[in-house]
Every structure is written in C-alpha cells, then in structure tokens.
Design a protein around this motif. Sequence first.
Motif, PDB file in Angstrom:
ATOM      1  N   GLU A   1       1.411  44.726  36.745  1.00 37.29           N
ATOM      2  CA  GLU A   1       0.750  44.223  35.533  1.00 37.29           C
ATOM      3  C   GLU A   1       0.783  45.191  34.346  1.00 37.29           C
ATOM      4  O   GLU A   1       0.974  44.745  33.218  1.00 37.29           O
ATOM      5  CB  GLU A   1      -0.679  43.784  35.862  1.00 37.29           C
ATOM      6  CG  GLU A   1      -0.665  42.477  36.655  1.00 37.29           C
ATOM      7  CD  GLU A   1      -2.046  41.978  37.030  1.00 37.29           C
ATOM      8  OE1 GLU A   1      -3.045  42.643  36.686  1.00 37.29           O
ATOM      9  OE2 GLU A   1      -2.119  40.926  37.684  1.00 37.29           O
TER      10      GLU A   1
ATOM     11  N   ILE B   1       4.524  44.493  33.033  1.00 37.70           N
ATOM     12  CA  ILE B   1       4.994  43.204  32.498  1.00 37.70           C
ATOM     13  C   ILE B   1       3.854  42.300  32.043  1.00 37.70           C
ATOM     14  O   ILE B   1       4.098  41.187  31.586  1.00 37.70           O
ATOM     15  CB  ILE B   1       5.892  42.452  33.505  1.00 37.70           C
ATOM     16  CG1 ILE B   1       5.147  42.210  34.814  1.00 37.70           C
ATOM     17  CG2 ILE B   1       7.193  43.175  33.737  1.00 37.70           C
ATOM     18  CD1 ILE B   1       5.867  41.226  35.708  1.00 37.70           C
TER      19      ILE B   1
ATOM     20  N   ILE C   1      10.088  37.197  37.302  1.00 42.26           N
ATOM     21  CA  ILE C   1       9.897  38.576  36.843  1.00 42.26           C
ATOM     22  C   ILE C   1       8.798  39.243  37.688  1.00 42.26           C
ATOM     23  O   ILE C   1       8.800  40.434  37.916  1.00 42.26           O
ATOM     24  CB  ILE C   1       9.556  38.608  35.331  1.00 42.26           C
ATOM     25  CG1 ILE C   1       9.688  40.013  34.775  1.00 42.26           C
ATOM     26  CG2 ILE C   1       8.187  38.085  35.064  1.00 42.26           C
ATOM     27  CD1 ILE C   1       9.456  40.086  33.261  1.00 42.26           C
ATOM     28  N   TYR C   2       7.876  38.408  38.174  1.00 34.55           N
ATOM     29  CA  TYR C   2       6.780  38.931  38.993  1.00 34.55           C
ATOM     30  C   TYR C   2       7.248  39.380  40.369  1.00 34.55           C
ATOM     31  O   TYR C   2       6.555  40.130  41.034  1.00 34.55           O
ATOM     32  CB  TYR C   2       5.686  37.865  39.129  1.00 34.55           C
ATOM     33  CG  TYR C   2       4.506  38.203  38.268  1.00 34.55           C
ATOM     34  CD1 TYR C   2       4.571  38.022  36.894  1.00 34.55           C
ATOM     35  CD2 TYR C   2       3.354  38.757  38.804  1.00 34.55           C
ATOM     36  CE1 TYR C   2       3.533  38.375  36.094  1.00 34.55           C
ATOM     37  CE2 TYR C   2       2.301  39.103  37.997  1.00 34.55           C
ATOM     38  CZ  TYR C   2       2.392  38.916  36.652  1.00 34.55           C
ATOM     39  OH  TYR C   2       1.353  39.287  35.856  1.00 34.55           O
TER      40      TYR C   2
ATOM     41  N   ALA D   1       9.535  33.415  34.000  1.00 34.56           N
ATOM     42  CA  ALA D   1       8.206  34.028  33.962  1.00 34.56           C
ATOM     43  C   ALA D   1       7.726  34.318  35.379  1.00 34.56           C
ATOM     44  O   ALA D   1       7.085  35.336  35.640  1.00 34.56           O
ATOM     45  CB  ALA D   1       7.217  33.105  33.254  1.00 34.56           C
TER      46      ALA D   1
END
Lengths: 128, 211
Positions: B68, B71, B17-18, B14
């Motif tokens: 944003e 995702i 992925i950013y 999580a």
Amino acid sequence: MWRSVVDSRSDDLPSVGDIDKLIHEPARLLLIANLYVVESADFLFLMRQTGMTFGNLSSHMSKLEAAGYIDVEKEFVGKKPNTKLNLTENGRRAFEVYRKSMQQLFTDVPSGSPTGSSGEDGNGFWSW
Amino acid sequence: MSDSFDLDSIERRAYLIYNEDGLLDLITGFMMAFIGYYVLSTVDIPFAPFLAIFGPAVWASLKKAVTEPRIGQVKFGPGRRSRQQKVIMAFAVTVNVLLVLSFFVDTGPVFGPWRTTLSTYGVILVGSGVVSLILFTIGHFNEVSRFKQYAAISVPMFVVGHFLTDPGLDLFQRLAYALIPLGLLMMAYGLVTLWRFVRKYPKLEDVEIGG
C-alpha cells in the motif's frame, strides 16, 4: 461539420455539442474511468494507475470535485495524510451518459475512410 | 499516461497490480514448506489452526506495510470482492474436508479399500488432486497466472516424489518431501517478484502523493 453529419443521420443521435467536456478531457476521462471500476481509491493509487503527476491529478481532481462528480475525503492513516476519492452517483450517471453518447456517435458514423481503410473502428478503443 | 479506455482492462490492471508484489507466493510457499517440515519433524504441536489464522493475517499486514505505501489503496467493487470470498471459502472448505478425510482414512473402516490405493499412489493422487488443484484455483480466481504455473510444476514434482521417497513412510511424510521443495520454489520466486515490485514502485514521499 460533425453536427451536420450527425443531424443528417438521425434526430435521436447526440450532438457533439452535448458531450460533457468536463469528462471528455483525456486525463479526466482516464481518472473517472479508473474510479468507475472501483468503489474508492486513494490519490497514490490513481497516480500509479493513470501515470499523472501530483499537480496534474490534483488539478483534475479539483475540477471534478467542484462539478460534484467525485467525493474527496482527506484523512490520516497513522501519521500520514491520505486522500481517498470515489465517484458520486452524479459522476457515475454522467460517465454512463457520456459513454452512451460516444458509443452512439461512433456507431453511426461511417467506418470506412475515403481511402478505403477503416482505421480505428471502435471495437478496441471504445470497448466499454 | 495510459491511453487505454477499456473498462474491463482498467479494472483488471487495477487488480493485477496488487498481485505483482509476490506476497501471495511468499506466504503460500512458506505455509506449504512449513507444513512439510512440520510433518517430518517430531514437534507435536497442532500448528494447522495457527497457520490458517496467522497466514492470512501476516499476508494482510505485509500488504499494508509493503504494497500500500507503494501503490496506494483501492476498494474494489462487489463483483471482485465476491470472487475473492469464493477463493477464501474454497480454501477453508478444502482444508476442512482434508482434515476430516485424513481422520477417517486413518481410523474409519469405510475407507479401507481406499487405504491401499492411497498408500501406494497417495503422493500423486493427493498431491495432484488437492495441492495442485488448490494452487490452480487460487491462480484462476485471483487471475495470477504464476499460480497456474506452480500447479503445473507441482504435478511432476509429486510424481518424482512418489518414485524417490521411501514407500515405507506414511502418506503425509512422503507428501512432505514434495511439499517442501515446492514451497521453497514458490518462496524464492515470490522474493524475486517482491524485489522487482519494490524496484518498480518505489515509495513516494508524502509531499509527492499529497495530503
């Protein structure tokens, strides 16, 4: 059969019947696990992380919300709707109970199969 | 559908992925190249405070505009947030220490003996000891391995810079010649990463993500 195996080993062990079926469903388990490791996430993020479709995620979200396991907050970010989800205290506790039950269940089951191969021993898949 | 139930992996995925968007590379690379260009130019406007404020602000705006919508949004737990705060603190402290040190090395008598060493091997010492270390720290705490690779690449770049630049130039000018290509390299790779990210995560229509 499971219950007989478990019951014969110890009275303290959870029975398979006690496992929370709402959490046990794979898609919901993945959804709850993703929410467990963050404070909150929006619908799109969970779609990306779990690989579920909109309809699928929406359906599981409704079931978990009805059980009081997640909070669903709908708001507008600019002009776009945004659905934010987070695990409630109740949901967090239920997931922890589920984890412990599953860990204990698999820890106390003999690891070797009749053919001698150990298969999934739990260290990878159930490494909580 | 993903079949992994390892909680650490889920949290890490999580988070990672950013950082797949390459924006950190772009902004950091731009800041380095800009600082290098600024040092070599004759412009006499103190840009450092603006960069320190606007760099993170531009990065945050780009995250909102590019990342944003593709995702989604997530708020991480306190453990992850404290790690991010440590990186920001380390970055702010390093910048301030560098500013104070550069002032004293330039003017104070205490650093006299150091001045000779710094003027001779400054590109390697300051470059590897500060810039490479900052890149490594960012990579380590943000779990972005690309930054550790930039740190590794930067060391030979500073060594090459030491030998190729005119020893008659001052330390910051010589450093600038190594900073500019390093910054441009990071920007280029950041753009490639961003392009891959945009292709991998196309924007979904509102109806698809649900209101």
